[in-house]
Design a protein around this motif. Structure first.
Motif, short mmCIF file in Angstrom:
data_model
loop_
_atom_site.label_atom_id
_atom_site.label_comp_id
_atom_site.label_asym_id
_atom_site.label_seq_id
_atom_site.Cartn_x
_atom_site.Cartn_y
_atom_site.Cartn_z
N LEU A 66 1.80 2.23 -30.36
CA LEU A 66 1.44 1.91 -31.74
C LEU A 66 0.60 3.03 -32.36
CD1 LEU A 66 0.47 -1.85 -31.23
CD2 LEU A 66 2.65 -0.94 -32.08
N SER A 67 0.40 2.93 -33.69
CA SER A 67 -0.43 3.91 -34.37
C SER A 67 -1.04 3.28 -35.62
CB SER A 67 0.40 5.14 -34.78
OG SER A 67 1.43 4.75 -35.68
N GLY A 68 -2.01 4.00 -36.18
CA GLY A 68 -2.62 3.56 -37.44
C GLY A 68 -3.35 2.23 -37.33
N LEU A 69 -3.40 1.54 -38.46
CA LEU A 69 -4.13 0.27 -38.52
C LEU A 69 -3.48 -0.78 -37.63
CD1 LEU A 69 -6.56 -1.03 -39.85
CD2 LEU A 69 -5.07 -1.77 -41.73
N ASN A 70 -2.14 -0.70 -37.47
CA ASN A 70 -1.46 -1.63 -36.56
C ASN A 70 -2.01 -1.52 -35.15
OD1 ASN A 70 0.21 -2.65 -38.54
ND2 ASN A 70 1.89 -1.21 -38.13
N LEU A 71 -2.26 -0.29 -34.71
CA LEU A 71 -2.81 -0.05 -33.38
C LEU A 71 -4.19 -0.67 -33.25
CD1 LEU A 71 -3.12 1.32 -30.60
CD2 LEU A 71 -3.82 3.41 -31.81
N LEU A 72 -5.08 -0.39 -34.18
CA LEU A 72 -6.46 -0.90 -34.09
C LEU A 72 -6.48 -2.42 -34.10
CD1 LEU A 72 -9.44 -0.24 -33.91
CD2 LEU A 72 -9.51 -0.03 -36.40
N ASN A 73 -5.70 -3.02 -35.00
CA ASN A 73 -5.66 -4.49 -35.08
C ASN A 73 -5.07 -5.10 -33.81
OD1 ASN A 73 -6.81 -4.57 -37.62
ND2 ASN A 73 -4.83 -4.54 -38.69
N TYR A 74 -4.03 -4.47 -33.28
CA TYR A 74 -3.40 -4.97 -32.05
C TYR A 74 -4.36 -4.88 -30.87
CZ TYR A 74 0.24 -5.90 -28.59
OH TYR A 74 0.98 -6.46 -27.58
N TYR A 75 -5.09 -3.78 -30.80
CA TYR A 75 -6.06 -3.58 -29.71
C TYR A 75 -7.17 -4.63 -29.79
CZ TYR A 75 -9.47 -1.21 -26.68
OH TYR A 75 -10.37 -0.92 -25.69
N ARG A 76 -7.66 -4.89 -30.99
CA ARG A 76 -8.69 -5.92 -31.16
C ARG A 76 -8.18 -7.29 -30.70
NH1 ARG A 76 -10.48 -3.97 -37.24
NH2 ARG A 76 -12.13 -2.49 -36.60
N GLU A 77 -6.94 -7.62 -31.09
CA GLU A 77 -6.36 -8.91 -30.71
C GLU A 77 -6.13 -8.98 -29.20
OE1 GLU A 77 -2.81 -9.36 -32.98
OE2 GLU A 77 -3.86 -9.40 -34.92
N THR A 78 -5.75 -7.84 -28.61
CA THR A 78 -5.53 -7.79 -27.16
C THR A 78 -6.81 -8.09 -26.40
OG1 THR A 78 -3.72 -6.19 -27.39
CG2 THR A 78 -4.79 -6.33 -25.23
N LEU A 79 -7.92 -7.48 -26.81
CA LEU A 79 -9.20 -7.74 -26.15
C LEU A 79 -9.58 -9.21 -26.28
CD1 LEU A 79 -11.34 -4.62 -27.20
CD2 LEU A 79 -10.07 -5.00 -25.07
N ALA A 95 -14.75 -10.91 -20.93
CA ALA A 95 -15.57 -11.89 -21.64
C ALA A 95 -16.37 -11.21 -22.76
CB ALA A 95 -16.52 -12.57 -20.66
N ASP A 96 -16.23 -11.73 -23.96
CA ASP A 96 -16.95 -11.22 -25.15
C ASP A 96 -16.66 -9.74 -25.44
OD1 ASP A 96 -18.26 -13.70 -25.54
OD2 ASP A 96 -19.70 -13.17 -23.97
N ALA A 97 -15.55 -9.24 -24.91
CA ALA A 97 -15.21 -7.82 -25.13
C ALA A 97 -14.71 -7.61 -26.55
CB ALA A 97 -14.16 -7.37 -24.13
N GLN A 98 -15.22 -6.60 -27.19
CA GLN A 98 -14.73 -6.21 -28.51
C GLN A 98 -15.01 -4.73 -28.73
OE1 GLN A 98 -17.06 -7.93 -31.78
NE2 GLN A 98 -18.52 -8.71 -30.27
N THR A 99 -14.09 -4.10 -29.45
CA THR A 99 -14.27 -2.68 -29.73
C THR A 99 -15.13 -2.49 -30.98
OG1 THR A 99 -13.15 -0.60 -30.19
CG2 THR A 99 -12.11 -2.60 -31.06
N ARG A 100 -15.95 -1.46 -30.95
CA ARG A 100 -16.75 -1.11 -32.12
C ARG A 100 -16.10 0.01 -32.93
NH1 ARG A 100 -20.28 -2.89 -28.29
NH2 ARG A 100 -22.04 -4.17 -28.97
N LEU A 101 -14.93 0.44 -32.48
CA LEU A 101 -14.20 1.48 -33.20
C LEU A 101 -13.77 0.95 -34.58
CD1 LEU A 101 -11.97 2.85 -30.30
CD2 LEU A 101 -13.68 4.17 -31.57
N LYS A 102 -13.95 1.79 -35.58
CA LYS A 102 -13.60 1.40 -36.96
C LYS A 102 -12.44 2.23 -37.50
CE LYS A 102 -18.52 0.50 -37.86
NZ LYS A 102 -18.99 1.15 -36.62
N GLU A 103 -12.27 3.44 -36.96
CA GLU A 103 -11.25 4.35 -37.47
C GLU A 103 -10.03 4.35 -36.54
OE1 GLU A 103 -11.13 6.16 -40.16
OE2 GLU A 103 -13.15 5.78 -40.95
N PRO A 104 -8.84 3.96 -37.03
CA PRO A 104 -7.63 3.98 -36.20
C PRO A 104 -7.36 5.35 -35.59
CG PRO A 104 -7.21 2.78 -38.24
CD PRO A 104 -8.58 3.40 -38.38
N ARG A 105 -7.67 6.43 -36.33
CA ARG A 105 -7.38 7.78 -35.82
C ARG A 105 -8.20 8.10 -34.57
NH1 ARG A 105 -11.28 11.45 -37.89
NH2 ARG A 105 -12.69 10.49 -39.42
#
Length: 480
Positions: A66-79, A95-105
């Motif tokens: 994946l790439s772009g915003l689709n990638l970031l959103n998918y990764y967040r949902e995966t966690l 448990a309680d895992a979440q990314t703090r990344l804001k930029e898809p790039r």
């Protein structure tokens, strides 16, 4: 590529995290959430892991395509999905895992960089060892938090070799951290059993799922420990090898008695003068190491053996400290103390020791008849990046420790014998030194003022807690 080169490449990715506004203290946590998915894929592909642990949709190819915003959103949902997994171990890891990344790039850049690493070379030494290297790199760079008292690998390996864990024995670390002691004990056994293939299937299953158990108080550190264990082929029970809980609280009472305990408990005093909440300890103290010592000798099976890293104040603290040392020497055969060099932990100035003892019987009296002390502190080099601590620095100690007949090397030697009667005359103090340390006269080797101040605060808090306990026993009101 060498393991160290790969570790450095991974550590360099922290520049990407910094560009996304992620704090220095969160680098490793953020990186390993993604890195574990990649390592799981590599282990499953190479056959090191018996199939995938991660479900379909949450594996590396699912994310990397994946790439772009689709990638970031998918990764967040995966966690989020992994944190709700029906697999208890995966649910615990994420448990309680979440990314703090804001930029898809930035996420794309991390994925590309991780994919570009020579994973064939990484597999040669084992992905678990690579992961361990990353944790150690974090410890050497941060100088605080978990890195402050990261146990050096050469010290762990030396301790494990001397304790000599065997297949079928249970090994516990009640202050597991990132599980360094447990993983080293597992590696020691695997190296002597052809990676467990010399054992029967029932024995292999025991080693993977029942032989090792730890407890860790901090959820983020426990996450790292569970990932670390899984990458080394250690699964544990449903909660994993390392359980989440406070060993000095009720959770600690549920830890089983084991054949071997290896640990480096956290240094310091419980804040506010408070102590452990367990009701099975004989002695009340706010000193966390003294409380851990009680847990360790209580949770050893008869005939069991232990090695525990402790700061100097545990060896000489009066009052309840002396009572706990006396109880230890009555219930266990405290046979060896290793005085460690100053500064091998990343908090400079901390003076530490390793206590080796065997459990005799809860009902025995004066199990300790003599204590051997090896001084590896006096006149040793100043360890650091320029002079790294290596396993060879422990070679003479290991030889002296393992000798069929131990030899007292006298006042000019590093290894000496002290009788139980002599120790008793000193108020049961185990802070025993005899060599003149020429380095101690060098002002540059003195601890930092902050370290000295913290040591003083620790001592004063401990004394205050003892006085408050005495007042309570006398029925007097205590002003907190």
């Amino acid at each position: 590529m060498s393991n160290n080169e790969i570790v450095q490449k991974l550590w360099n990715l922290c520049d990407v995290l910094r560009d996304d506004g992620i704090n220095y203290s969160d680098y490793v946590t953020e990186l390993v959430l993604l890195l574990f998915i990649k390592m799981e894929h590599e282990n499953a592909q190479s056959g090191v892991m018996a199939g995938h642990k991660l479900p379909e949709g949450a594996r590396w190819p699912d994310i990397a395509k994946l790439s772009g915003l689709n990638l970031l959103n998918y990764y967040r949902e995966t966690l989020l999905d992994l944190s709700k997994s029906t697999d208890p171990l995966l649910a615990a890891i994420y448990a309680d895992a979440q990314t703090r990344l804001k930029e898809p790039r930035h996420l794309e850049q991390l994925i590309r960089s991780i994919d570009a690493i020579d994973w064939f070379s990484a597999q040669r030494d084992g992905l678990g060892d690579l992961y361990e290297g990353l944790l150690e790199k974090n410890a050497t760079e941060t100088k605080s938090g978990a890195g402050q008292y990261f146990t050096p690998r050469p010290l762990i390996d030396s301790i494990v070799a001397l304790i000599d864990p065997q297949p079928g024995e249970t090994v516990q670390d009640p202050a597991a951290g990132t599980a360094g002691f447990l993983i080293a004990a597992d590696a020691y056994i695997k190296a002597r059993t052809d990676n467990l293939y010399d054992l029967k299937e029932s024995q292999r299953s025991f080693q993977r799922n029942q032989a090792f158990i730890g407890m860790e108080l901090v959820p983020g550190t426990r996450r790292l420990a569970l990932m670390n264990c899984l990458l080394h082929g250690m699964e544990g029970d449903e909660a994993g090898v390392v359980h989440l809980g406070n060993t000095l609280g009720n959770a600690g009472t549920e830890l089983p008695k084991t054949h071997i305990i290896l640990s480096n408990p956290p240094f310091g005093t419980a804040k506010g003068g408070g102590g452990p909440t367990r009701d099975d300890f004989t002695f009340t103290t706010s000193n966390k190491q003294l409380a851990f010592v009680q847990h360790i000798y209580r949770h050893l099976k008869d005939g069991g053996r232990a090695a525990v890293v402790l700061p100097d104040n545990v060896l000489f603290e009066s009052g309840v400290g002396a009572e706990i040392r006396r109880d230890l020497m009555d219930k266990c055969r405290l046979h060896t103390i290793l005085r460690l060099p100053t500064g091998i932990f990343y908090a400079q100035g901390v003076k530490t020791n390793v206590l080796f003892f065997d459990k005799v019987s809860d009902n025995s009296e004066a199990a300790t008849q003599e204590v051997w002390v090896y001084d590896l502190r006096a006149n040793m080099p100043r360890f650091g990046k320029r002079t790294p601590l290596t396993r060879t620095h422990f070679a003479d100690f290991e030889t002296a420790y393992s000798a069929a007949t131990r030899t007292d090397q006298g006042e000019q030697g590093r290894f000496r014998r002290f009788s139980r009667e002599w120790i008793k005359e000193r108020g049961d103090s185990l802070d025993i030194a005899w060599l003149k340390d020429d380095n101690a006269e060098d002002a540059a080797d003195l601890p930092e003022p902050a370290v000295l101040a913290q040591e003083a605060v620790t001592e004063l808090e401990g004394a205050l807690a003892e006085l408050q306990a005495l007042l309570r026993e006398l029925g007097e009101e205590v002003v907190e």
